[in-house]
Design a protein around this motif. Structure first.
Motif, PDB file in Angstrom:
ATOM      1  N   PHE A   1      -8.030 -26.474  27.443  1.00  0.00           N
ATOM      2  CA  PHE A   1      -6.613 -25.950  27.737  1.00  0.00           C
ATOM      3  C   PHE A   1      -6.453 -24.574  26.697  1.00  0.00           C
ATOM      4  CE2 PHE A   1      -5.595 -30.225  28.677  1.00  0.00           C
ATOM      5  CZ  PHE A   1      -5.470 -30.182  30.156  1.00  0.00           C
ATOM      6  N   TRP A   2      -7.130 -24.526  25.346  1.00  0.00           N
ATOM      7  CA  TRP A   2      -6.752 -23.584  24.735  1.00  0.00           C
ATOM      8  C   TRP A   2      -7.851 -22.552  24.179  1.00  0.00           C
ATOM      9  CZ3 TRP A   2      -1.835 -24.661  24.456  1.00  0.00           C
ATOM     10  CH2 TRP A   2      -1.307 -26.129  24.812  1.00  0.00           C
ATOM     11  N   ASN A   3      -7.258 -21.734  23.198  1.00  0.00           N
ATOM     12  CA  ASN A   3      -8.360 -20.761  22.935  1.00  0.00           C
ATOM     13  C   ASN A   3      -9.561 -20.671  22.067  1.00  0.00           C
ATOM     14  OD1 ASN A   3      -7.211 -18.710  24.748  1.00  0.00           O
ATOM     15  ND2 ASN A   3      -5.878 -17.725  23.420  1.00  0.00           N
ATOM     16  N   THR A   4      -9.283 -21.990  21.305  1.00  0.00           N
ATOM     17  CA  THR A   4     -10.344 -21.974  20.111  1.00  0.00           C
ATOM     18  C   THR A   4     -11.301 -23.589  20.439  1.00  0.00           C
ATOM     19  OG1 THR A   4      -8.984 -22.777  18.472  1.00  0.00           O
ATOM     20  CG2 THR A   4      -9.523 -20.529  18.607  1.00  0.00           C
TER      21      THR A   4
ATOM     22  N   MET B   1     -10.326 -29.719  20.170  1.00  0.00           N
ATOM     23  CA  MET B   1     -10.719 -31.069  19.605  1.00  0.00           C
ATOM     24  C   MET B   1      -9.940 -31.903  19.839  1.00  0.00           C
ATOM     25  SD  MET B   1     -12.453 -29.726  16.148  1.00  0.00           S
ATOM     26  CE  MET B   1     -13.230 -31.425  15.711  1.00  0.00           C
ATOM     27  N   ILE B   2     -10.600 -33.311  20.277  1.00  0.00           N
ATOM     28  CA  ILE B   2      -9.866 -34.591  20.448  1.00  0.00           C
ATOM     29  C   ILE B   2     -10.233 -35.442  19.198  1.00  0.00           C
ATOM     30  CG2 ILE B   2      -9.559 -36.749  21.725  1.00  0.00           C
ATOM     31  CD1 ILE B   2     -10.639 -34.984  24.235  1.00  0.00           C
ATOM     32  N   ASN B   3      -9.071 -35.594  18.434  1.00  0.00           N
ATOM     33  CA  ASN B   3      -9.393 -35.820  17.026  1.00  0.00           C
ATOM     34  C   ASN B   3      -8.488 -37.166  17.046  1.00  0.00           C
ATOM     35  OD1 ASN B   3     -10.874 -33.817  16.202  1.00  0.00           O
ATOM     36  ND2 ASN B   3      -9.204 -32.592  15.485  1.00  0.00           N
TER      37      ASN B   3
ATOM     38  N   LEU C   1       1.179 -34.002  24.598  1.00  0.00           N
ATOM     39  CA  LEU C   1       1.035 -32.616  23.920  1.00  0.00           C
ATOM     40  C   LEU C   1      -0.313 -31.704  24.401  1.00  0.00           C
ATOM     41  CD1 LEU C   1       2.585 -33.233  20.379  1.00  0.00           C
ATOM     42  CD2 LEU C   1       3.731 -32.524  22.565  1.00  0.00           C
ATOM     43  N   CYS C   2      -1.277 -32.570  24.930  1.00  0.00           N
ATOM     44  CA  CYS C   2      -2.392 -32.115  25.292  1.00  0.00           C
ATOM     45  C   CYS C   2      -3.212 -31.598  24.018  1.00  0.00           C
ATOM     46  CB  CYS C   2      -2.412 -30.986  26.242  1.00  0.00           C
ATOM     47  SG  CYS C   2      -1.787 -31.316  27.973  1.00  0.00           S
TER      48      CYS C   2
ATOM     49  N   CYS D   1      -1.932 -20.291  20.853  1.00  0.00           N
ATOM     50  CA  CYS D   1      -1.093 -19.341  21.390  1.00  0.00           C
ATOM     51  C   CYS D   1      -2.188 -18.439  22.470  1.00  0.00           C
ATOM     52  CB  CYS D   1      -0.650 -18.372  20.590  1.00  0.00           C
ATOM     53  SG  CYS D   1       0.305 -16.874  21.222  1.00  0.00           S
ATOM     54  N   LEU D   2      -1.722 -18.741  23.686  1.00  0.00           N
ATOM     55  CA  LEU D   2      -2.641 -18.214  24.833  1.00  0.00           C
ATOM     56  C   LEU D   2      -2.203 -16.671  25.224  1.00  0.00           C
ATOM     57  CD1 LEU D   2      -2.700 -21.110  27.261  1.00  0.00           C
ATOM     58  CD2 LEU D   2      -4.452 -20.551  25.392  1.00  0.00           C
TER      59      LEU D   2
END
Length: 521
Positions: free
Chosen positions: A242-245, A250-252, A276-277, A318-319
């Motif tokens: 989903f995100w930029n980095t 990461m799924i923590n 919240l994904c 922030c995309l």
């Protein structure tokens, strides 16, 4: 040796032995190691463990409370004035969340499961009737459609603008039930006829009753107790997209329902939340007591929802770098089918002050709006928890839609929820028993040392008392001997007056006491 002396020495020797044994066990850490090993072995996601049954079907009741922001001046807001809201709720639902399709994988090192959630309304815990209570709020379908079309050509936007104008405005009024569980929206229904892939219904919890967040695979913790309950994959992925980095994707940590034993106040707890994904973290705040059970309270710090400029870890969320939000809010449109959904804590708690100041009727309060986990540090068992989140919609000017001309990027609150749980009495009693046994076993060396010290003190007191008794006996014998003198079987000593002799000039003025034997008859 007299019997009393043997008792004194026996007590003293026993006390010394207990002290030495206790100190030796304490230094060696034998009992503590045994307890730690036993707990680590029992707190695993394996068949037959102490926690596996309650992990699959949690006994403590979970309640979901929904609070809605009712807009009292929608027309004034559309004219550019400050919006005003009042809060309606709670509308409380009992949440059932047993795990299904539980399957051990990778030779039992991991376990996969689904968690379907079912909601049942609880009227006695609610402030109103969701079937009749009306709420005026943002027309989310209309806002979603406008945001979806803002890159489209002029003619498409013009057509949709006319269609939307004929069907309603930027605000609508519906019952709580409709807003939560869904209703036929006129705009979406029209679009559904043109594009069948568009759902004609809208609801904040549409299709959520009885659904799951997808399959999770968890570590059992059998190989490493620190991995107990930790998520390995979600929906088959180790990393989201989903995100930029990579850091943001990461799924923590765990899913918030299980934590490893022997927690410390210094560690950071990671929790992944599908709503919240993303993953968040929590830090120790304070010690609390829940039904007599010691717990550490962990809560998300301000850095969790801080903007990328204040927390570099969050830069990937922030995309659109040209339109990054400030502290306390997160744009989750990327995992909400493009709908401009912004999440935050209730009343913009821990957020930039400007968000709460933009709306009349908001007042963030730490006690009422924070998210927290109260965990027993010895076992890691959650004894109380509250997950609080707010759903907001970004209202901004969209070219081609005249109704948005006075909008200026307001993060508009729609609803917030409080998902809470407190350990039930039966589970609390079992945990109390386990903690008592653990405490006694872990402190057995201290108990031995304490008993040894007590016995040693008793022996010292007995010795002192024995010495005092001997002194009293000797004193008594001396006095008796002084006043009675030596005695024989044949004679006794008696005191008798004797007249002074005539020829003794020194004794003419009185008598003297002489000793003379008195024969026994």
């Amino acid at each position: 040796m007299p019997r009393s002396s043997r008792a004194v020495y026996g007590t003293a020797i026993t006390g010394v032995i207990l002290i030495v044994t206790g100190v030796a066990l304490l230094v060696a850490g034998v009992f503590q190691n045994i307890i730690n090993k036993r707990l680590k072995g029992e707190i695993t996601l394996t068949e037959g463990s102490k926690v596996f049954g309650t992990w699959k079907n949690p006994p403590p009741p979970v309640f979901m409370e929904f609070f809605f922001y009712n807009v009292t001046n929608p027309e004034e807001f559309m004219e550019g004035k400050k919006p005003r809201v009042n809060t309606m709720g709670p509308y409380t639902y009992r949440e059932y969340r047993p795990k299904t399709n539980v399957t051990f994988v990778e030779d039992g090192k991991k376990v996969s499961a689904l968690t379907p959630k079912t909601f049942v309304f609880v009227p006695e815990l609610s402030a109103g009737d969701p079937s009749t209570d009306n709420v005026t709020t943002v027309n989310i379908p209309a806002v979603a459609v406008m945001n979806k079309l803002k890159e489209s050509n002029f003619w498409v936007r013009s057509f949709m603008s006319v269609l939307m104008g004929s069907l309603g405005t930027m605000f609508f009024t519906h019952t709580v039930n409709e807003l939560l569980w869904g209703f036929e929206d006129p705009l979406l229904s029209r679009l559904h006829k043109m594009k069948p892939e568009v759902d004609g219904k809208f609801g904040l919890m549409l299709d959520k009753n009885g659904s799951t967040d997808g399959e999770f695979v968890y570590f059992t913790g059998e190989q490493n107790y620190l991995e107990y309950g930790r998520i390995d994959t979600w929906k088959g992925q180790k990393l989201m997209s989903f995100w930029n980095t990579n850091q943001s994707n990461m799924i923590n940590g765990t899913d918030g329902s299980a934590f490893h034993p022997f927690l410390t106040k210094e560690e950071r707890l990671d929790v992944f939340t599908a709503d919240l994904c993303r993953s968040i973290h929590m830090l120790f705040e304070k010690e609390v007591k829940v039904k007599g059970i010691l717990a550490y309270r962990y809560t998300p710090p301000r850095a969790v929802l801080a903007s990328g400029k204040n927390n570099p870890e969050n830069e990937g969320f922030c995309l659109d770098p040209a339109n990054c939000l400030d502290d306390g809010v997160l744009n989750v449109a990327v995992c909400r089918k493009g709908a401009p959904v912004i999440v935050s804590f209730p009343h913009f708690y821990l957020g930039d002050k400007k968000y709460a100041d933009a709306i009349d009727g908001l007042s963030p309060v730490h006690e009422h709006h924070q998210t927290y986990l109260d965990l027993n540090p010895t076992t890691g068992v959650p004894v109380r928890a509250a997950k609080r989140a707010q759903i907001n919609i970004l209202l901004d000017r969209v070219s081609g839609f005249p109704m948005t001309r006075n909008l200026n990027g307001t993060v508009f609150p729609v609803m917030f929820l409080n998902e809470s749980v407190v350990i039930d009495d039966a589970s609390a009693a079992r945990l109390h028993k386990l903690l008592t046994i653990t405490f006694i076993a872990a402190n057995f060396p201290f108990i031995l040392v304490t008993l040894g010290v007590i016995l040693l003190l008793i022996s010292i007191l007995l010795y002192i008392r024995s010495r005092q008794k001997k002194r009293e006996v000797k004193r008594f014998d001396f006095v008796e001997a002084y006043y009675s003198g030596p005695t024989t079987a044949k004679s006794e000593t008696a005191y008798s007056p004797v007249c002074a002799k005539a020829d003794d000039p020194g004794e003419k003025n009185g008598t003297y006491v002489g000793l003379s034997p008195v024969e026994k008859s």
